[in-house]
Design an enzyme around this catalytic site. Structure first.
Site, mmCIF file in Angstrom:
data_model
loop_
_atom_site.group_PDB
_atom_site.id
_atom_site.type_symbol
_atom_site.label_atom_id
_atom_site.label_comp_id
_atom_site.label_asym_id
_atom_site.label_seq_id
_atom_site.Cartn_x
_atom_site.Cartn_y
_atom_site.Cartn_z
ATOM 1 N N ARG A 1 0.833 -1.202 0.000
ATOM 2 C CA ARG A 1 0.000 0.000 0.000
ATOM 3 C C ARG A 1 0.872 1.257 0.000
ATOM 4 N NH1 ARG A 1 -5.355 1.841 0.604
ATOM 5 N NH2 ARG A 1 -6.126 -0.296 0.551
ATOM 6 N N GLU B 1 -9.420 6.037 7.169
ATOM 7 C CA GLU B 1 -7.979 6.245 7.030
ATOM 8 C C GLU B 1 -7.580 7.556 6.341
ATOM 9 O OE1 GLU B 1 -7.748 2.262 5.228
ATOM 10 O OE2 GLU B 1 -5.910 1.997 6.374
#
Lengths: 181, 771
Positions: free
Chosen positions: B307, B719
């Site tokens: 990620r 997030e």
């Protein structure tokens, strides 16, 4: 729980008999000298709303009021509660089941996420309300007007919250006083 | 949709919410304790447990030999033992477990456990790990174009290194688990976990029993932030072993200090970069090498590294790009998921590049950002091949520059700096583009079980877990809207592996997206069944005018025939009719994210369902004599699509930003030379307090931007807002840069602690003197 404490701990430690007012009711129990109020509230009286956060007086999750002063119950020796008036988050709720204005304001302003700091926050705010509605527990005077956002911040700096970023908690506090005006 | 208070808000403020440690258990409850390694790397001799076992009140003392199943608790790769065997690899690694009548006895028993250590060399620094090449797995790469060649042909070059620090989750509720033995081998596990299905799997594995013997239930967590995605499994496995050994209820609640010492953190990164750009500041080629400190086992490190690599572009189009990712083993607790999951580290590298380009060209970084944003028509393909659809960057930038009064305030900052020697102000605007979906594609699935009872009340079970983010509140809203009943009819059950099996972690910001859709699917099945029955009932009323399920409307606790609105029935009455007609009022739902696919080996494809966007402007004041700073004002504009609950979403954005600000400023983690965590309590580890938030904090949601790709046109939140905090971080750098009148590139790191700020200012002052 209570029995177990007696069974195991009475062997090793001298016990002290203490009596105090807990959420409006007179209570008494035996406790060892090193026990903290947090553990007595949670384990002896089984009031689980007061949370253990850090056990060193930094996070404020375990805040309760002792004679209207907010204290970290994880550092406050239970024997020192003798003869005092203790208010926990359970005691904030009104007898008819309605929320205290502090609680209502936290709920309505979205000031609650995971909830673990919420009872401590509510108790700290209740102490601030007390200074304006009744009297400052030390100074003895009733504060006039309403607290500024900075004063609210100062008052809440001992209560850590990891979820909200504090904005809605401050909003809840401000609106609480505006509504009370 | 609208604001309603958090599902548990009233319970939270009255102390009625039940967390693991609050659960009423009978007097047979034992306290569990973990005896862990005091050395970062050492051989251990079989621990001597004799004396500990003899202590009155002790019911079990276990080491690895007492594990009935597999000694394993690694979530993806099985490289993490539950209890150490012959070697320990970090301070905090579990070696022995104790169950005793109470905590005091357990602590006494721990003192009687004898463990002999033979210390070995420990790798504690990421640079040392790189030097020793302690790679966890082969390096990963993502390439577009030919960055290597482009590097040689471009006008200007910058290169450098950025270190980003670890971060402790500091959920208020520490890792907790309660296990209650059932019949024969059954075990009931009450765990503060983000991933009940994985907790179930690990408990089954260590006990050597089938998954259908293990029930894991999670009512709520007192915060998690990724820290309970895999590492809640540890406390659960330990508790389950003690429960199994004693056949009594056992609870483990880690103390704050133990929790901080034992559990993993956000991964430290060492980022090496090289960027080429033209005289306007337009990016031509960028090369990143992302090095992550994985800690002693794999945990989720490879997915986190991935990620990070997928977010190394942040919001910018880079024609030729090459990203290499490497994760290294060190002798520290295994680092793990933390809000952003590598994204923040990847983006910090890119934001550093952009900021440096602007300083190199003596331009406002805002201008360079705008110039390099992904386009809407062209220049809209990422370095891994996904098109940036519904790009909100330009919309956010234009609106925020205006509402924050950026241009005017930037001039005021310059004026202030020209008049003040010891205080300097800085400003920065930074964007966030964050991909929503698990990058391990198969994880993008969710299940639900919806039961309607004969009184018309509804019990919704889904696979997601509530950690404060308001998932259950949103699920209630979704269920009420889909079923056409008022929200008071809907209750969301505690997450339970016996109700919804084989779920994914509540992570990747995807809790509402995935579980909301699964709930919708279940409700659609129920509506179809109910509708068919009622259509038949309605048709009896006026047989010459029959109706069908397609004409029925579910709204306001009523089911109405749109053909003849006089044919209607109250929802609760309808449920009785359905029951009498033998219609099942219970349905499962399932959802998998469509149209995503990602070739991990090639580093190419469409890993994300969609992107979330946000932007923020911060202004800070730095005291150049002490290195302290104050955040004067932050403006945020964030995209959550059509918000399901704006109050909850704003809370997530505010909280995410402040948590990111902590990572970027005060939350420094230090270990000593033996691998002991030095700041393992809140008196030395500083998460933001109420005094640290921006003095003026203006947070808004971008309006009128429905998202076609998720439940009720909403977007994930969770997030992405964390990375909005780069505006504060780079505003600090801007203020430091002002010390040298923006003539010298400041040395900078993350977090920008007082110490970093002061050292950087000293460095600039030396350079000024040197000139």
């Amino acid at each position: 729980m209570r029995e177990r404490m007696k069974k195991v701990k009475s062997v090793q430690y001298p016990q002290h008999e203490i009596s105090f007012i807990l959420n409006g009711k007179k209570v008494s129990c035996k406790t060892k000298g090193s026990a903290v109020l947090l553990d007595v509230i949670r384990d002896v009286f089984e009031l689980k709303g007061t949370k253990p956060g850090c056990h060193e007086g930094e996070c404020g999750a375990c805040t309760v009021l002792v004679d209207n002063v907010p204290v970290n119950s994880c550092l406050f020796l239970a024997v020192n509660a003798d003869g005092k008036n203790i208010l926990t988050v359970e005691g904030l709720l009104h007898a008819d089941g309605t929320l205290d204005p502090v609680q209502e304001s936290l709920v309505q302003n979205g000031a609650v996420q995971c909830g673990f700091c919420s009872s401590g926050m509510a108790m700290s705010l209740k102490a601030l309300v007390h200074q304006y509605e009744n009297a400052h527990p030390v100074a003895g005077e009733i504060k006039k007007g309403i607290p500024s956002r900075d004063e609210i911040k100062k008052h809440l700096e001992g209560n850590l919250c990891r979820c909200t970023g504090y904005v809605k908690i401050l909003d809840a506090a401000e609106k609480l006083f505006l509504n009370n005006e | 949709m609208k604001n309603i208070p958090h599902d548990s808000a009233s319970k939270h403020v009255t102390g009625q919410s039940v967390y693991i440690d609050d659960m009423p258990v009978n007097s047979r409850l034992l306290t569990g304790r973990v005896v862990y390694s005091r050395h970062a790397h050492a051989k251990i001799k079989s621990p001597d447990l004799t004396k500990a076992k003899q202590l009155p009140g002790v019911h079990a003392v276990l080491c690895y030999q007492d594990i009935p199943g597999h000694n394993q608790m690694g979530p993806v790769i099985h490289d993490e033992v539950c209890l150490a065997i012959k070697e320990v690899h970090c301070v905090g690694q579990a070696i022995v477990l104790i169950a005793a009548e109470n905590e005091e006895i357990a602590i006494e028993a721990e003192k009687l456990v004898v463990i002999e250590y033979e210390p070995l060399e420990a790798v504690l620094e990421l640079r040392r790990a790189i030097e020793k090449n302690t790679l966890l797995a082969p390096a990963r790469t993502m390439n577009r174009g030919d960055a290597e060649t482009a590097m040689k042909n471009s006008f200007h070059t910058i290169r450098g290194e950025l270190e980003t620090g670890a971060q402790e989750h500091w959920y208020l509720e520490t890792q907790s688990c309660l296990c209650i033995p059932g019949e024969h081998q059954e075990i009931n596990v009450f765990s503060s976990t983000q991933h009940p299905s994985e907790t179930q799997a690990i408990v089954a594995e260590v006990l050597g029993i089938a998954k259908n013997e293990v029930v894991v239930e999670t009512r709520r967590m007192g915060g998690a932030f990724g820290g309970k995605e895999t590492q809640a499994n540890h406390a659960a496995a330990w508790t389950a072993l003690l429960c199994h050994a004693t056949k009594r209820p056992v609870k483990i609640r880690l103390s704050r200090d133990d929790d901080q010492k034992i559990t993993g953190k956000r991964h430290r990164f060492l980022i090496r970069y090289e960027a080429r750009f033209n005289e306007d500041g337009k990016l031509l080629a960028v090369k990143f090498e992302l090095n992550a400190d994985a800690g002693y086992t794999t945990d989720l490190s490879m997915a986190i590294l991935e990620r990070a690599m997928l977010h190394a572009d942040n919001a910018y189009f880079i024609p030729d790009m090459s990203v290499t990712g490497k994760a290294y083993r060190t002798n520290l607790p295994s680092n793990t998921a933390f809000r952003g999951f590598g994204g923040p580290q990847g983006m910090a590298g890119m934001e550093t590049v952009i900021d440096r380009i602007a300083r190199f060209l003596k331009k406002d970084p805002a201008e360079i950002r705008k110039l390099n944003f992904y386009g809407t028509e062209k220049e809209n393909i990422t370095h891994y091949g996904q098109e940036v659809e519904l790009n909100r960057l330009h919309l956010l930038y234009d609106q925020l520059m205006e509402t924050s009064d950026y241009a005017k305030r930037k001039k005021e900052v310059e004026l202030f700096n020209s008049k003040n020697e010891f205080y300097k102000k800085g400003m920065a605007i930074t964007p966030v583009k964050f991909g929503i979906s698990f990058t391990t594609s198969f994880l993008n699935q969710a299940g639900a079980l919806v039961n309607i009872y004969k009184d018309g009340t509804v019990l919704v079970n889904h696979g997601g877990t509530e950690m404060g983010q308001g998932l259950n509140t949103k699920i209630r809203q979704i269920a009420a809207a889909e079923l056409g009943v008022t929200i008071d009819k809907i209750k969301v059950n505690a997450t339970n592996t016996s109700k919804v099996p084989n779920t994914s972690a509540t992570a990747a910001s995807a809790g509402t997206d995935l579980n909301g859709m699964a709930v919708k699917d279940a409700i659609e099945k129920l509506k179809s069944r109910i509708g068919k029955q009622l259509a038949a009932e309605f048709s009896k009323i006026r047989p010459e005018k029959p109706t069908t399920v397609d004409h029925l409307i579910f709204q306001n606790n009523t089911i109405i025939d749109s053909l003849y609105p006089d044919r209607k029935i109250a929802f609760d009455e309808a449920m009785v009719i359905c029951h009498l007609n033998q219609i099942s009022l219970s349905a499962t739902g399932f959802y998998k994210t469509p149209d995503i696919g990602w070739d991990k080996l090639k580093g190419w494809g469409k890993p994300f369902n969609y992107y979330s966007f946000g932007m923020s402007v911060s202004e800070v004041l730095v005291d150049t004599l002490t290195g302290s700073h104050k955040n004067l004002r932050t403006d945020i504009l964030h995209d959550v699509g059509d918000s399901i609950n704006p109050g909850i979403d704003l809370g997530q954005v505010e909280g995410g930003f402040i948590q990111g600000m902590g990572w970027c400023t005060t939350e420094e983690i230090k270990w000593d030379e033996k691998g002991n965590l030095l700041n393992h309590s809140p008196d030395t580890y500083k998460i933001p307090s109420v005094q640290d938030i921006p003095a003026d904090f203006r947070v808004n949601l971008l309006q009128n931007v429905p998202n076609p790709n998720a439940i009720r046109k909403s977007k994930a939140v969770a997030e992405p807002p964390l990375m909005l905090a780069f505006s504060t971080w780079l505003a600090i750098k801007d203020a430091i840069s002002a010390v040298g009148n923006h003539q010298h590139e400041p040395f900078f790191q993350l977090p920008a602690t007082n110490e970093v700020i002061l050292l950087s200012i000293e460095d600039i002052r030396k350079k000024i003197k040197g000139n």
